[in-house]
Design an enzyme around this catalytic site. Sequence first.
Site, PDB file in Angstrom:
ATOM      1  CB  ILE A  64      -1.044  -0.166   1.076  1.00  0.00           C
ATOM      2  CG1 ILE A  64      -1.563  -1.164   1.834  1.00  0.00           C
ATOM      3  CG2 ILE A  64      -1.373   1.213   1.350  1.00  0.00           C
ATOM      4  CD1 ILE A  64      -2.617  -1.489   2.918  1.00  0.00           C
ATOM      5  CB  CYS A  65       2.695   4.013  -1.790  1.00  0.00           C
ATOM      6  SG  CYS A  65       1.845   3.173  -3.332  1.00  0.00           S
ATOM      7  CG  HIS A  66      -0.892   8.940  -2.194  1.00  0.00           C
ATOM      8  ND1 HIS A  66      -0.733  11.094  -1.443  1.00  0.00           N
ATOM      9  CD2 HIS A  66      -2.139   9.398  -0.766  1.00  0.00           C
ATOM     10  CE1 HIS A  66      -1.439  11.438  -1.888  1.00  0.00           C
ATOM     11  NE2 HIS A  66      -2.507  10.799  -1.263  1.00  0.00           N
TER      12      HIS A  66
END
Length: 107
Positions: A64-66
């Site tokens: 997960i990231c932005h």
Amino acid sequence: MQQLSAAQLNEWLSNPSRTQPILLDVREPWEYQIAHLSNAQLMPMHTVPEQMQTLDKQAPVVVICHHGVRSMHIARLLEHHQFTDLYNLSGGINAWAHSVDLDMAVY
């Protein structure tokens, strides 16, 4: 590596009969403080090469990231290191905030 939408991840996390994934958040600590998923493990992108050995290579891992770009790069890195069950959260935490948890802070 497979792409996973926020809705698909929500469905997975809501299903107690399904093996729960490692939620690997590769954003920076300041981003994680603004918004993150419960039980997500923070491992900033630049630290993954030295810390990946702490992860189970056989377990399902959702990166997960932005917005889903950094996480895709890390998922590819993990794939190169023989992680076998990898998912990239398409649209990242931003997609989660806009489609699953409408009360989550966005940035």
